[in-house]
Write a protein that holds these residues in place. Sequence first.
Motif, short mmCIF file in Angstrom:
data_model
loop_
_atom_site.label_atom_id
_atom_site.label_comp_id
_atom_site.label_asym_id
_atom_site.label_seq_id
_atom_site.Cartn_x
_atom_site.Cartn_y
_atom_site.Cartn_z
N PRO C 349 -32.07 -6.17 -9.31
CA PRO C 349 -33.15 -7.13 -9.56
C PRO C 349 -33.48 -7.33 -11.04
O PRO C 349 -34.29 -8.19 -11.36
N TYR C 350 -32.87 -6.55 -11.91
CA TYR C 350 -33.34 -6.56 -13.30
C TYR C 350 -32.28 -7.04 -14.28
O TYR C 350 -31.09 -6.77 -14.13
N ALA C 351 -32.76 -7.77 -15.29
CA ALA C 351 -31.90 -8.23 -16.39
C ALA C 351 -31.87 -7.11 -17.43
O ALA C 351 -32.88 -6.83 -18.07
N LEU C 352 -30.73 -6.46 -17.55
CA LEU C 352 -30.64 -5.28 -18.41
C LEU C 352 -29.52 -5.45 -19.43
O LEU C 352 -28.51 -6.08 -19.16
N GLU C 353 -29.74 -4.85 -20.59
CA GLU C 353 -28.68 -4.87 -21.61
C GLU C 353 -27.92 -3.56 -21.63
O GLU C 353 -26.76 -3.51 -22.05
N ASN C 354 -28.60 -2.49 -21.22
CA ASN C 354 -27.97 -1.17 -21.24
C ASN C 354 -28.17 -0.52 -19.88
O ASN C 354 -29.28 -0.11 -19.54
N VAL C 355 -27.13 -0.44 -19.11
CA VAL C 355 -27.27 0.10 -17.75
C VAL C 355 -26.00 0.84 -17.35
O VAL C 355 -24.89 0.44 -17.71
N LYS C 356 -26.20 1.93 -16.65
CA LYS C 356 -25.05 2.74 -16.23
C LYS C 356 -25.39 3.36 -14.88
O LYS C 356 -26.48 3.92 -14.71
N THR C 357 -24.48 3.24 -13.93
CA THR C 357 -24.67 3.96 -12.66
C THR C 357 -23.40 4.76 -12.38
O THR C 357 -22.28 4.29 -12.62
N VAL C 358 -23.62 5.97 -11.91
CA VAL C 358 -22.51 6.86 -11.55
C VAL C 358 -22.74 7.29 -10.11
O VAL C 358 -23.87 7.66 -9.75
N GLY C 359 -21.70 7.21 -9.30
CA GLY C 359 -21.86 7.58 -7.89
C GLY C 359 -20.80 8.57 -7.44
O GLY C 359 -19.69 8.58 -7.97
N TYR C 360 -21.18 9.40 -6.47
CA TYR C 360 -20.25 10.37 -5.89
C TYR C 360 -20.25 10.23 -4.37
O TYR C 360 -21.30 10.22 -3.75
N ASP C 361 -19.07 10.13 -3.81
CA ASP C 361 -18.89 10.09 -2.35
C ASP C 361 -18.52 11.51 -1.92
O ASP C 361 -17.49 12.04 -2.37
#
Lengths: 158, 83, 753
Positions: C349-361
């Motif tokens: 939902p957000y307008a971001l300039e710096n974003v990082k997501t890390v996921g683990y299955d």
Amino acid sequence: MAKFHVTATVNGEEVEYLCDPQQTMLDVLRDELNLTGTKEGCSSGDCGACSVILDGRLVCSCLALGAELDGAKIETIEGMAEGDELHPLQQKFLEEAALQCGFCTPGFLVAAKNLLERNPDPTETEVRYWLAGNLCRCTGYDKIIRSVLDVAAEMRGS
Amino acid sequence: MAQVVLSNELGRQFAGGQTHFDVDAVNVRKLIGALDEMFPGLGAELQSDGIAIAIDGEIFSDPFLEAIADNSEVYFLPAIKGG
Amino acid sequence: MGYEDKELKWVGTRQIRPDGVDKVTGRANFGADLNLPGMLTGKILRSPHPHAKIVSINTDKAAALPGVKAIVTGADMPEMPSEMAQAGEGAVNFRYLSNNIMAHDKVLYDGHPVAAVAAISDAVANEALSLIEVEYEVLPHVIDVEESMKPDAPVLHDTIFTAGVEPKPEKPSNVVMRVQMGFGDPDAGYEKSDVVIERNYTTQPVHQGYIEPHAAVVEWTENDECRIWCSSQGQFMVRTFTAKLLDLELAQVRVTPAEIGGGFGGKTTIYLEPVAALLSRKSHRPVRMVMSRDEVFRATGPTSGTAMRVKIGATRDGKIQGAEAELKYQAGAYPGSPVAPGCMTAFAPYALENVKTVGYDVVVNRPLSASYRAPGAPMASFAVESAIDELAQELGMDPIDLRLKNAAKEGTQAPYGPKFKSIGYIETLEAAKAHPNYNIPLGPNQGRGVASGFWFNIGMQSSATVNVAEDGTVCVISGNPDIGGSRASLAMMAAEVLGVDYNKVKIIVGDTASIGYNDVTGGSRVTFATGMAIIQAAEDVVQQLRERAAMTWDIGVDAVVWEDGFARPASANAGDFKPLSLADIAAKAGRTGGPINGKAAINARGAGAGFGTHICDVEVDPDTGHVTVLRYTAVQDAGKAIHPGYVEGQMQGGVAQGVGWALNEEYIYGEDGRLQNPGFLDYRMPVASDLPMIDTVIVEVPNPAHPFGVRGVGEVPIVPPLGATANAVSHAIGKRMTDLPLSPPAIVSALDS
């Protein structure tokens, strides 16, 4: 194992059936009498999908034994409409989109009809508590509760 | 030239960690062919079912002949299933 | 071809669904309702252990029991290669699917199937199960996601090596993969920030909770045709999966969809059909299998429990400068948690300039997770929306204003890379802010929570047929099980295009032999994609009707228009002819070329992204910790609501499920790795007395890719409720609640601490 011979009245008609001692009323309705409108959701009395009226009382048919029903009067969803005429609750559920998948619907209709026969002027809270034994996962109950309240008002008015 | 972005994982596996490329291609098939020429093996990976492509913001779950414009932005993404 | 500018007669109205009368009278046939002559009952023996090797299975005593007609174990299932293979909607590893349906050498969770019997009655089948002797070598197990990630955790699969990490691991692990996405530099963003929020969050696995247990009837014939009647979210999915697992050709398998009693994603896979098919092949009789509720809970798809960390930084003006999330999702016994969509949707939902997501299955000794409405999104959204709410608190900003300040709009780069096309997120925020619910004063122990959510919505493949009957009535065939009223919306769109009365249009869901391929009912795609196919099939009919009229009048087809159900000359120049109705043309179809049938087969493009914003008001009893939901308002951009009643229903139903997820629902495992609450009494889904009326606001920002503007609505509504409810509770008690569910003991303990 010997079967029980039972004579009961279902939706106004006398029926006879043979059943095993462990068969529930729900098993008998669905498997022996082919009344599959009554649904099985849990077999433990927690979901209300198998609601029927037994001698005037709302019960989960999964919690009663088929062998115990000699002389009983049972009403199921199949007996709710009169001829071509849907019960006002059935009609209202259709008009108000009060069902999505429709699996819990027979149980809700049977339970709601029983409520309005006992209490023609229920509050929203009374409707919610009366129907708290019937699980619906699709609708969030909103349209079901509204439909029951609307039908109660219409039936009082007529 | 279209701007093409691979996932971190694909960039690591096939492109020495690089993820952003400028590629000349008129459609997805040509684009994948071009990327496979640059990084052998990448083409087959990009056509596997787990991968979707976004072209200028629109996500395609199984693209093939979709047009790519001269300045298109193309992202390779994990495919989305739904409930 | 767009219809937005036309005056619409049916689209946007509240018609009675075509299957409605069957459903209120008990006539509708669901999965367990079919009764074939000679039909047997099939039942499954399940592992009592969360992790064990199967040393041996002895079925001799069970086979000798009178009335037992067939027994199946893992040895009867064809060996599958361990590779991802194409299967309609996406890639599936059929070895895992096969092993999940019937364990081959190892059991991986309490409830894992190890054998099945077919017998003449339930009682005989149950007795036979008790006579099957299984020798297990019990192994250590792991239930918790973070425990399972530790180097010394018991390993479930010695074939899994973590993907997505450097260097390539040499030891097998329960961590199936690591994914990372985003752009910019969040750390640089925190440097600029005046306020930084960082917290850990957890959610528990929850079940889709459909009231209809899985059920299937299978009849295997002597010429190796496999006929299946079952409830599922896709008859073609059942056909593909069953054929694959049993080494059959697709045309050997015919699947007839029963009415489906709820699915929510949980019926986009199979559990029973191949087993029932093998039992039927061995017994030469039809076999019906119906799960008990206990089996549904122990062995079918909950969605993942999670452990998450979110960090967000903003400047004093409310502008978010940096954001990151680390998401650890339980996959259950085999790989496949929805952590990738979790990463993609978390900050959408957000307008971001710096974003990082890390996921683990991460695999754990629990049932294999299955899709559940917006798979992966609600949990990540809960964490992010909680952090956003806390950020608003710290900044002293209104939470909707903070969201408006950072809201994604057309052209915003989504955290997963591409730029959004036309979206209606801001419109949902504005509608929420303007809603009376947002300004109702709150009393003591009461709190208000706001949260937003996003889901992609998908298109994919659909086929549709529109057949015109000789009297001008219309029969539509769809290939998607109708899970919540879609037959109504599909028939309404057909009536709109044809210009005929909705009540003249009948619609059925065809079996796999009578309609072309369709992807599953899922991803909020049916009204969008199958709707598009039906619109095109109806337009095909319209084209044929114009041709027939042109032939009748002996003028060019371009000189004929179709308006309000009549062929008319396009202008006075075309000639003076009495308009021909659909019925007029249909009655003479034999003269003008034969039956009029429209068809379309498409891969629907241009699914429109969906956003919603929810407001939840609660009151917490400080003595008992019980939460009462006082009011709830859900706002959502539907693009276009074809049938507003069923759109509202999707929103209300999603809210109820999300509130249950937030407040009560959870899988509870004992130290022994066994599920302790596999029933509706102890797995506490919301009942009617738990909820208030759920107010809905449908925002309509049309999807330009759909003729009527449809986006799809089914999944977005379950995304915001976790955050909205948790935020409300946190405000009511003055403590930030980060671990779901917010059950009374959790709240009492938070109040006491």
